[in-house]
Design an enzyme around this catalytic site. Structure first.
Site, PDB file in Angstrom:
ATOM      1  N   LEU A 163       0.569   2.614 -11.410  1.00 22.52           N
ATOM      2  CA  LEU A 163       1.483   3.662 -11.991  1.00 22.52           C
ATOM      3  C   LEU A 163       1.962   3.213 -13.322  1.00 22.52           C
ATOM      4  O   LEU A 163       2.247   3.652 -14.316  1.00 22.52           O
ATOM      5  CB  LEU A 163       2.502   4.453 -11.019  1.00 22.52           C
ATOM      6  CG  LEU A 163       2.991   5.423 -11.505  1.00 22.52           C
ATOM      7  CD1 LEU A 163       1.999   6.713 -12.100  1.00 22.52           C
ATOM      8  CD2 LEU A 163       4.174   6.082 -10.709  1.00 22.52           C
TER       9      LEU A 163
ATOM     10  N   CYS B  15       1.248  -6.617  21.996  1.00 22.08           N
ATOM     11  CA  CYS B  15       1.760  -7.119  23.159  1.00 22.08           C
ATOM     12  C   CYS B  15       2.091  -8.506  23.055  1.00 22.08           C
ATOM     13  O   CYS B  15       1.451  -9.321  23.056  1.00 22.08           O
ATOM     14  CB  CYS B  15       0.806  -6.903  24.667  1.00 22.08           C
ATOM     15  SG  CYS B  15       1.949  -7.461  25.832  1.00 22.08           S
TER      16      CYS B  15
ATOM     17  N   HIS C 169      -1.781  -6.458   6.632  1.00 21.90           N
ATOM     18  CA  HIS C 169      -0.274  -6.504   7.153  1.00 21.90           C
ATOM     19  C   HIS C 169      -0.353  -5.690   8.486  1.00 21.90           C
ATOM     20  O   HIS C 169       1.023  -5.375   8.730  1.00 21.90           O
ATOM     21  CB  HIS C 169       0.626  -5.749   6.038  1.00 21.90           C
ATOM     22  CG  HIS C 169       0.889  -6.960   4.986  1.00 21.90           C
ATOM     23  ND1 HIS C 169       1.739  -6.301   3.600  1.00 21.90           N
ATOM     24  CD2 HIS C 169       0.888  -7.990   4.605  1.00 21.90           C
ATOM     25  CE1 HIS C 169       1.811  -7.497   2.862  1.00 21.90           C
ATOM     26  NE2 HIS C 169       1.163  -8.371   3.290  1.00 21.90           N
TER      27      HIS C 169
HETATM   28  N1  APR Z   1      -0.572   5.784  -8.280  1.00 19.17           N
HETATM   29  C1  APR Z   1      -0.567   4.368  -8.536  1.00 19.17           C
HETATM   30  N2  APR Z   1       0.325   3.414  -8.299  1.00 19.17           N
HETATM   31  C2  APR Z   1       1.708   3.977  -7.909  1.00 19.17           C
HETATM   32  C3  APR Z   1       1.759   5.293  -7.451  1.00 19.17           C
HETATM   33  C4  APR Z   1       0.588   6.227  -7.819  1.00 19.17           C
HETATM   34  N3  APR Z   1       0.641   7.278  -7.505  1.00 19.17           N
HETATM   35  N4  APR Z   1       3.053   5.649  -7.026  1.00 19.17           N
HETATM   36  C5  APR Z   1       3.652   4.321  -7.159  1.00 19.17           C
HETATM   37  N5  APR Z   1       2.549   3.130  -7.613  1.00 19.17           N
HETATM   38  C6  APR Z   1       2.939   1.876  -7.769  1.00 19.17           C
HETATM   39  C7  APR Z   1       4.259   1.442  -8.082  1.00 19.17           C
HETATM   40  O1  APR Z   1       4.408   1.533  -9.573  1.00 19.17           O
HETATM   41  C8  APR Z   1       4.408   0.011  -7.627  1.00 19.17           C
HETATM   42  O2  APR Z   1       4.144  -0.880  -8.339  1.00 19.17           O
HETATM   43  O3  APR Z   1       2.648   1.225  -6.465  1.00 19.17           O
HETATM   44  C9  APR Z   1       3.450   0.101  -6.440  1.00 19.17           C
HETATM   45  C10 APR Z   1       4.157  -0.116  -4.931  1.00 19.17           C
HETATM   46  O4  APR Z   1       4.873  -1.067  -4.765  1.00 19.17           O
HETATM   47  P1  APR Z   1       5.742  -1.416  -3.522  1.00 19.17           P
HETATM   48  O5  APR Z   1       6.473  -0.391  -2.982  1.00 19.17           O
HETATM   49  O6  APR Z   1       6.332  -2.742  -3.644  1.00 19.17           O
HETATM   50  O7  APR Z   1       4.339  -1.592  -2.397  1.00 19.17           O
HETATM   51  P2  APR Z   1       3.496  -2.790  -2.236  1.00 19.17           P
HETATM   52  O8  APR Z   1       3.149  -3.598  -3.412  1.00 19.17           O
HETATM   53  O9  APR Z   1       2.399  -2.264  -1.379  1.00 19.17           O
HETATM   54  O10 APR Z   1       4.443  -3.613  -1.114  1.00 19.17           O
HETATM   55  C11 APR Z   1       3.764  -4.871  -0.818  1.00 19.17           C
HETATM   56  O11 APR Z   1       5.825  -5.346   0.741  1.00 19.17           O
HETATM   57  O12 APR Z   1       7.470  -4.711   1.915  1.00 19.17           O
HETATM   58  C12 APR Z   1       6.143  -5.210   2.093  1.00 19.17           C
HETATM   59  O13 APR Z   1       4.778  -5.214   3.841  1.00 19.17           O
HETATM   60  C13 APR Z   1       5.269  -4.347   2.755  1.00 19.17           C
HETATM   61  O14 APR Z   1       2.952  -4.139   2.277  1.00 19.17           O
HETATM   62  C14 APR Z   1       4.305  -4.229   1.649  1.00 19.17           C
HETATM   63  C15 APR Z   1       4.381  -5.151   0.821  1.00 19.17           C
END
Ligand code: APR
Length: 236
Positions: free
Chosen positions: A206, A121, A113
């Site tokens: 988590l 640019c 990402h």
């Molecule tokens: N340890 C393990 N997991 C965790 C922790 C922790 N300390 N804290 C939070 N989490 C988990 C949450 O339970 C959740 O399932 O991490 C996950 C984070 O999810 P998102 O916030 O949706 O992030 P992500 O999956 O990386 O999002 C994917 O979405 O918005 C776009 O481009 C953005 O790269 C991103 C993509």
């Protein structure tokens, strides 16, 4: 696990949460995606950027400044150790745009990402290192046009290096997903690819994610505890 040679690891915002970097979605199955009170459509789409570039540049400037004040946590360091010591193929595919995997010492990292610490640019199509802000519209160091944008993949844009990722998924024996909600494709679909290919799959998160039902095994807990424990098992 003893037959495992090639590993693909997908990481998401959850692995950086304990370093103090906000995740994107609240709640297990992804509540509304609100980033610092902004709607995703406003700050993470090409249309949002065309509509209000200042808002978008300021938003990413703040996040870029913030990540530079954060440090890798034990989960990043454990993956870096695995990367250094694992003799087989290994690829850390991260959805994160921070540089905490690299700062922990990991080398085999692919940012699907994009990255906060490069600018792209749109005139000359070259990516260059960036630690400062874009709001003042600095010139591109290559072509001097003032058309730098965050090198972050927005919704509606194609993630980077997908051919490499699918090639690694085809030849891996183990797919591990760490700290991602499984809400955003194509990354959310990697587990299904792996399962269809007969690959072993493990999730460390988590809480249960949208993809948990697909994995052979899900371990729930904070990444700073689960990842070092899993790496120790792999290197034992
Ligand atoms: N340890 C393990 N997991 C965790 C922790 C922790 N300390 N804290 C939070 N989490 C988990 C949450 O339970 C959740 O399932 O991490 C996950 C984070 O999810 P998102 O916030 O949706 O992030 P992500 O999956 O990386 O999002 C994917 O979405 O918005 C776009 O481009 C953005 O790269 C991103 C993509």
């Amino acid at each position: 696990m003893s037959k495992i040679r090639n590993i693909v690891i997908l990481t998401g915002a959850g692995i950086s949460a304990e370093s103090g970097i906000d995740t994107f979605r609240a709640g297990a199955n992804g509540g509304p995606s609100l980033w610092e009170q902004h709607r995703v459509e406003d700050v993470a789409t090409p249309e949002g950027f065309a509509r209000d570039p200042e808002l978008v540049l300021r938003f990413y400037d703040r996040r870029r400044a913030a990540i530079q004040t954060k440090e890798p946590n034990p989960a990043h360091f454990a993956l870096a150790q695995l990367d250094a010591e694992w003799a087989g193929e290994l690829l850390i595919v991260t959805q994160n745009v921070d540089d905490l995997h690299e700062r922990a010492g990991a080398r085999r990292v692919l940012h699907m990402h994009g990255e906060h610490l490069t600018a792209w640019c749109s005139s000359c199509d070259v990516r260059s290192p960036l630690t400062a802000s874009l709001i003042e519209r600095p010139p591109c160091p290559v072509c001097a046009a003032r058309t730098l944008r965050p090198d972050v993949v927005w919704f509606g844009e194609m993630p980077y290096r997908m051919d490499e990722i699918y090639a690694a998924l085809r030849t891996c024996d183990l797919f591990v997903s760490i700290g991602t909600s499984g809400a955003v494709y194509p990354a959310a679909g990697f587990v299904q690819n792996a399962v269809e290919l007969g690959t072993e799959t493990l999730e460390l998160n988590l809480e249960r994610s949208q993809g948990s039902g697909m994995f052979h095994e899900t371990r729930l807990g904070p990444a700073s505890a689960l990842v070092p424990q899993w790496v120790e098992e792999m290197l034992a």
